[in-house]
Every structure is written in C-alpha cells, then in structure tokens.
Design an enzyme around this catalytic site. Structure first.
Site, PDB file in Angstrom:
ATOM      1  N   ARG A   1      -2.860  -9.529   2.269  1.00 23.26           N
ATOM      2  CA  ARG A   1      -4.265  -9.146   2.077  1.00 23.26           C
ATOM      3  C   ARG A   1      -5.205 -10.312   2.393  1.00 23.26           C
ATOM      4  O   ARG A   1      -6.410 -10.180   2.313  1.00 23.26           O
ATOM      5  CB  ARG A   1      -4.499  -8.696   0.630  1.00 23.26           C
ATOM      6  CG  ARG A   1      -3.803  -7.403   0.269  1.00 23.26           C
ATOM      7  CD  ARG A   1      -4.647  -6.206   0.660  1.00 23.26           C
ATOM      8  NE  ARG A   1      -4.022  -4.964   0.285  1.00 23.26           N
ATOM      9  CZ  ARG A   1      -3.444  -4.124   1.148  1.00 23.26           C
ATOM     10  NH1 ARG A   1      -3.437  -4.384   2.422  1.00 23.26           N
ATOM     11  NH2 ARG A   1      -2.889  -2.997   0.737  1.00 23.26           N
TER      12      ARG A   1
ATOM     13  N   GLU B   1       1.635  -2.633   5.964  1.00 22.62           N
ATOM     14  CA  GLU B   1       1.379  -1.231   5.597  1.00 22.62           C
ATOM     15  C   GLU B   1       2.615  -0.363   5.817  1.00 22.62           C
ATOM     16  O   GLU B   1       2.886   0.542   5.040  1.00 22.62           O
ATOM     17  CB  GLU B   1       0.189  -0.678   6.392  1.00 22.62           C
ATOM     18  CG  GLU B   1      -1.160  -1.261   5.985  1.00 22.62           C
ATOM     19  CD  GLU B   1      -1.497  -1.073   4.510  1.00 22.62           C
ATOM     20  OE1 GLU B   1      -0.977  -0.132   3.888  1.00 22.62           O
ATOM     21  OE2 GLU B   1      -2.260  -1.880   3.968  1.00 22.62           O
TER      22      GLU B   1
ATOM     23  N   GLN C   1       6.982   2.985   1.566  1.00 23.63           N
ATOM     24  CA  GLN C   1       7.984   3.537   0.649  1.00 23.63           C
ATOM     25  C   GLN C   1       8.522   2.481  -0.311  1.00 23.63           C
ATOM     26  O   GLN C   1       9.512   2.699  -0.971  1.00 23.63           O
ATOM     27  CB  GLN C   1       9.152   4.114   1.454  1.00 23.63           C
ATOM     28  CG  GLN C   1       9.363   5.592   1.249  1.00 23.63           C
ATOM     29  CD  GLN C   1       8.941   6.386   2.461  1.00 23.63           C
ATOM     30  OE1 GLN C   1       8.709   5.826   3.522  1.00 23.63           O
ATOM     31  NE2 GLN C   1       8.823   7.675   2.296  1.00 23.63           N
ATOM     32  N   THR C   2       7.822   1.349  -0.362  1.00 23.89           N
ATOM     33  CA  THR C   2       8.345   0.239  -1.155  1.00 23.89           C
ATOM     34  C   THR C   2       7.213  -0.363  -1.978  1.00 23.89           C
ATOM     35  O   THR C   2       6.091  -0.478  -1.503  1.00 23.89           O
ATOM     36  CB  THR C   2       8.930  -0.841  -0.204  1.00 23.89           C
ATOM     37  OG1 THR C   2       9.776  -0.198   0.750  1.00 23.89           O
ATOM     38  CG2 THR C   2       9.738  -1.865  -0.950  1.00 23.89           C
TER      39      THR C   2
ATOM     40  N   LEU D   1      14.796  -3.091   2.241  1.00 17.16           N
ATOM     41  CA  LEU D   1      13.618  -2.213   2.178  1.00 17.16           C
ATOM     42  C   LEU D   1      13.995  -0.740   2.328  1.00 17.16           C
ATOM     43  O   LEU D   1      13.238   0.142   1.912  1.00 17.16           O
ATOM     44  CB  LEU D   1      12.624  -2.581   3.289  1.00 17.16           C
ATOM     45  CG  LEU D   1      11.956  -3.955   3.137  1.00 17.16           C
ATOM     46  CD1 LEU D   1      11.278  -4.363   4.430  1.00 17.16           C
ATOM     47  CD2 LEU D   1      10.948  -3.936   2.003  1.00 17.16           C
ATOM     48  N   GLY D   2      15.161  -0.466   2.922  1.00 18.06           N
ATOM     49  CA  GLY D   2      15.592   0.930   3.101  1.00 18.06           C
ATOM     50  C   GLY D   2      14.717   1.669   4.110  1.00 18.06           C
ATOM     51  O   GLY D   2      13.853   1.075   4.770  1.00 18.06           O
ATOM     52  N   TYR D   3      14.957   2.953   4.246  1.00 18.58           N
ATOM     53  CA  TYR D   3      14.191   3.802   5.174  1.00 18.58           C
ATOM     54  C   TYR D   3      14.060   3.115   6.541  1.00 18.58           C
ATOM     55  O   TYR D   3      12.975   2.760   6.989  1.00 18.58           O
ATOM     56  CB  TYR D   3      12.813   4.145   4.607  1.00 18.58           C
ATOM     57  CG  TYR D   3      12.874   4.797   3.271  1.00 18.58           C
ATOM     58  CD1 TYR D   3      13.127   6.165   3.164  1.00 18.58           C
ATOM     59  CD2 TYR D   3      12.702   4.063   2.110  1.00 18.58           C
ATOM     60  CE1 TYR D   3      13.217   6.766   1.923  1.00 18.58           C
ATOM     61  CE2 TYR D   3      12.798   4.657   0.865  1.00 18.58           C
ATOM     62  CZ  TYR D   3      13.047   6.007   0.780  1.00 18.58           C
ATOM     63  OH  TYR D   3      13.138   6.601  -0.442  1.00 18.58           O
TER      64      TYR D   3
ATOM     65  N   TYR E   1      -2.838   7.108   8.280  1.00 19.87           N
ATOM     66  CA  TYR E   1      -3.064   6.138   7.212  1.00 19.87           C
ATOM     67  C   TYR E   1      -2.991   4.696   7.741  1.00 19.87           C
ATOM     68  O   TYR E   1      -3.896   3.888   7.523  1.00 19.87           O
ATOM     69  CB  TYR E   1      -2.058   6.335   6.058  1.00 19.87           C
ATOM     70  CG  TYR E   1      -2.077   5.151   5.145  1.00 19.87           C
ATOM     71  CD1 TYR E   1      -3.144   4.960   4.269  1.00 19.87           C
ATOM     72  CD2 TYR E   1      -1.100   4.162   5.220  1.00 19.87           C
ATOM     73  CE1 TYR E   1      -3.219   3.827   3.477  1.00 19.87           C
ATOM     74  CE2 TYR E   1      -1.167   3.028   4.444  1.00 19.87           C
ATOM     75  CZ  TYR E   1      -2.225   2.876   3.562  1.00 19.87           C
ATOM     76  OH  TYR E   1      -2.304   1.754   2.804  1.00 19.87           O
TER      77      TYR E   1
ATOM     78  N   ASP F   1      -4.394   6.680   0.720  1.00 21.33           N
ATOM     79  CA  ASP F   1      -2.994   6.597   0.289  1.00 21.33           C
ATOM     80  C   ASP F   1      -2.897   7.203  -1.111  1.00 21.33           C
ATOM     81  O   ASP F   1      -3.865   7.746  -1.635  1.00 21.33           O
ATOM     82  CB  ASP F   1      -2.493   5.146   0.343  1.00 21.33           C
ATOM     83  CG  ASP F   1      -3.157   4.258  -0.702  1.00 21.33           C
ATOM     84  OD1 ASP F   1      -4.114   4.730  -1.373  1.00 21.33           O
ATOM     85  OD2 ASP F   1      -2.739   3.112  -0.871  1.00 21.33           O
TER      86      ASP F   1
ATOM     87  N   CYS G   1      -6.737   2.273 -12.275  1.00 23.64           N
ATOM     88  CA  CYS G   1      -6.679   3.742 -12.267  1.00 23.64           C
ATOM     89  C   CYS G   1      -5.242   4.162 -11.944  1.00 23.64           C
ATOM     90  O   CYS G   1      -4.968   4.868 -10.992  1.00 23.64           O
ATOM     91  CB  CYS G   1      -7.668   4.308 -11.243  1.00 23.64           C
ATOM     92  SG  CYS G   1      -7.979   6.057 -11.484  1.00 23.64           S
TER      93      CYS G   1
ATOM     94  N   CYS H   1     -12.411  -0.215 -16.288  1.00 26.27           N
ATOM     95  CA  CYS H   1     -12.766   0.287 -14.960  1.00 26.27           C
ATOM     96  C   CYS H   1     -14.243   0.027 -14.631  1.00 26.27           C
ATOM     97  O   CYS H   1     -15.122   0.377 -15.419  1.00 26.27           O
ATOM     98  CB  CYS H   1     -12.467   1.779 -14.895  1.00 26.27           C
ATOM     99  SG  CYS H   1     -12.916   2.494 -13.309  1.00 26.27           S
TER     100      CYS H   1
HETATM  101  S1  SF4 Z   1     -12.745   5.730 -15.306  1.00 25.85           S
HETATM  102 FE1  SF4 Z   1     -11.860   4.551 -13.659  1.00 25.85          FE
HETATM  103  S2  SF4 Z   1      -9.747   4.219 -14.341  1.00 25.85           S
HETATM  104 FE2  SF4 Z   1     -10.575   5.875 -15.572  1.00 25.85          FE
HETATM  105  S3  SF4 Z   1      -9.968   7.704 -14.498  1.00 25.85           S
HETATM  106 FE3  SF4 Z   1     -12.024   7.198 -13.811  1.00 25.85          FE
HETATM  107  S4  SF4 Z   1     -11.716   5.994 -11.951  1.00 25.85           S
HETATM  108 FE4  SF4 Z   1      -9.780   6.037 -13.041  1.00 25.85          FE
END
Ligand code: SF4
Length: 359
Positions: free
Chosen positions: A27, A39, A44-45, A82-84, A122, A140, A194, A203
């Site tokens: 990143r 990516e 799958q990992t 990693l498989g796949y 994606y 994703d 989340c 959040c």
């Molecule tokens: S408040 Fe934030 S963490 Fe909670 S469900 Fe909504 S987006 Fe997800």
C-alpha cells in the site's frame, strides 16, 4: 444522500485513512505491477498470510519483464503457500501479454487493461485508481459490507443483481478527485472497523450510517448460507527411491492441477466423477499402497474439509519407463517442488513418532 453529506463523508474517510491505515508494503507504492501482484494474492488470501510470499515474489520478479521472462514452474514455486495456483498462472500469462502487446506498460484505460489475461473488473479498478488515481470505484468484500451498511442495502449480497446494484452505488459514491485513497479508505474501514461484528463506536462515519441508526449493523449485509462443507479423504502416495520421491503433474485430477504434487486419490461419500479420477501412475504400482501417516489436523481447500493420509508403495521400474509429467526429486526439495502448505505438513507427519506404528 445529499451532496453535502456525501462530501462530508468523503472527507471523514480520507482523514481517517491518513491517520489509521496499516503500513502495508504493497500500500506504500503506486507501482501498477506491484499493486496488480498484491491484489491477485489478496483475492483468496488474508493479508497476514500473503505478506511474506508477496515480498519474496517481488524480490524474485521485481517488474513485469522479469516475470514474463521466467517460466511457469518457477513462478508457481514462488506462489508457494498461497494456493489457488491458477491465479499465479494467469498473472504470468498477463505479464507475457503486457510485454508482447503493450510494450511492457500497464495501460491507463479500463477497456484496455481488462484485455490483459487474469485482470478482472476488481483488479483493474484497484490498479487504475491506486496507481493512476483514475475515477474508478472498487468493490471487494470489505467495500460491499461497508456500503451495504452505510446505505442500508437489504438484498442478498451473493446475488448477481446485488453485485450490480452495489457497483452502481460504489460508482455514485466515489470521490473522483481522490479515487485511490477513497477506495483504499473503504477497503481499510471494512478490514479494521466495519468488520463482520462492527466496531461502530470507532467508526468515522457512524453518524451517517443508516444500518447503525436502526441498530441493524449486525444483520447487514444479508448473505445466504455458504455452500455446505464437503468431507473428503485425500490419500497421498509416497514413492521413494534412492533418496528421491516421485511427483506427478495431471490437469485432470481434482486438486493441484497446475503443479507437481505427490500422486493422490480421493475418497468420500457421494462424490462426483471428477473426484474419483485416478492418475495413470496407480495402475503401475509394484505393491499395493500401505498407510504410513495421517495428518493430525484437517486441511481445508475451498469448501472441502480434508482428512489427509499418506501411503507408501514402490515404482522403481518408472525410472525405465520415463513417463511424461512425472519427476523424481530429492526429499529435501519436496516443499519447493510441491509448492503447497501440505508438503510441509506431510514431511512433519512422516517424521513424527506418532506415525511410526504404521511402518
Ligand atoms: S457505523 Fe461504521 S462500522 Fe458501524 S456499521 Fe456503519 S459503517 Fe460499519
């Protein structure tokens, strides 16, 4: 959602992302090839499981040309753990395509990038937005969860129609000036806050979240039951001669179609034909297989719960038959030549005292 609220959420997401994102090596780069590799590995990992492999892979193949100029066997060996393996094969095909058709450059164009073998919607969106900051929304699993809750989407997210709906939602919700960071912020929020059991108190956008406002965050996203697990027994065949063990390659078998592996057969209840397919090698054995080890823990491949046994047999005449798609390799190189986490488990099991009674 009003435009004003949308802009406030965009800013909150960016601020949160800047302060809280994990410092992951893949990143910290805008290199489109590195993002492509990461990516594909992440498809799958889990992040923690792919980090070591990612670093080794990038060290061995630092750019598209080094990957394209290698051979598939080496690429698969560096995909170990990693498989796949079809992902690695597609990545390799994609790199060759880029070298042969695109002068080694990953295009900044959705239509063109989608023509590269192995790059789907994606991965294309992730590369274009993160590397080139182009206004393309990624979708994703993490983003689907965040958006479903934020906008209180109550359809079954496994359905194709829901995918389309959520992709449109992601497109409309995109922050076009900061597409790369916006996409990564949503992915990171879905990975850290989340999560399936969301931590809404931490959040940054909870004040705008419709699911949270109705206390429905634990019920959304709605997803029908996963495919039931299938219990099978995978019986590997250990044929050793002069310190070397026999591996086979067979694209008609159920697992490990792309890589050399210890030959195996599958047992289980109500299995379809493709599970029961037996490799040619079994008709050549000089003595019936005898069990020598059982792995202490179940192994998992997609929706299969797998018990693993190892049998031994003899096939010395194979040295004279020279069958295609077989090779003898030193036992010490098994983990490299049979690049699956199972190779290590099998070696460990063969060396453990608990299996001695079989011998
Ligand atoms: S408040 Fe934030 S963490 Fe909670 S469900 Fe909504 S987006 Fe997800």
């Amino acid at each position: 959602m009003s435009i004003q609220n949308k802009l406030i959420i965009h800013q909150k997401l960016l601020d949160w992302f800047k302060r809280n994102h994990r410092k992951l090596i893949f990143r910290e780069t805008k290199n489109p090839y590195h993002i492509w590799v990461s990516e594909v590995m992440l498809q799958q990992t889990r992040v923690n499981a792919m980090l070591v492999s990612y670093e080794k892979f990038i060290k061995k193949f630092p750019d598209i040309s080094s990957l394209a100029n290698s051979n598939l066997e080496t690429v698969l060996a560096y995909w170990k753990g990693l498989g796949y393996y079809s992902r690695a094969e597609n990545l390799y095909k994609g790199a060759r395509y880029v070298m042969e058709n695109l002068e080694g450059e990953i295009p900044k164009d959705l239509e063109k990038i989608l023509q590269i073998p192995g790059i789907g919607k994606y991965t294309a969106s992730a590369i274009l937005s993160i590397s080139y900051n182009l206004p393309v929304a990624v979708l994703d699993g993490n983003v689907k969860r965040v958006l479903s809750r934020l906008f209180l989407f109550q359809g079954d997210i496994k359905k194709a129609s829901s995918e389309k709906y959520l992709q449109n939602l992601a497109n409309e919700f995109l922050n076009p000036e900061n597409a790369g960071d916006h996409n990564q912020a949503l992915m990171e929020l879905g990975a850290l806050i989340c999560i399936p059991k969301p931590n809404c108190v931490s959040c940054p956008i909870s004040a705008f979240c419709l699911a949270c406002s109705q206390d429905l965050q634990n019920q959304i996203p709605i997803s029908k039951k996963e495919k039931e697990k299938l219990f099978i027994r995978l019986n590997f065949l250990w044929i050793e001669w002069n310190g070397e063990v026999l591996l086979t390659l067979d694209n008609e078998r159920r697992f490990f179609k792309k890589i050399y592996a210890l030959p195996f057969w599958i047992e289980g209840k109500n299995l379809s034909k493709d599970y029961l397919y037996k490799e040619k090698i079994f008709s050549l054995l000089e003595v019936p297989p005898k069990p020598i080890a059982v792995l202490p823990n179940k192994h998992s491949i997609t929706h299969h719960d797998i018990e693993v046994l190892v049998y031994k047999s003899r096939l010395e005449k194979l040295n004279f038959l020279k069958l295609e798609n077989t090779k003898w390799i030193p036992v010490s190189e098994l983990e490299f030549e049979f690049p699956s986490s199972l190779a290590k488990k099998i070696l460990k099991s063969l060396n453990s005292s608990q299996n001695l009674f079989f011998q």
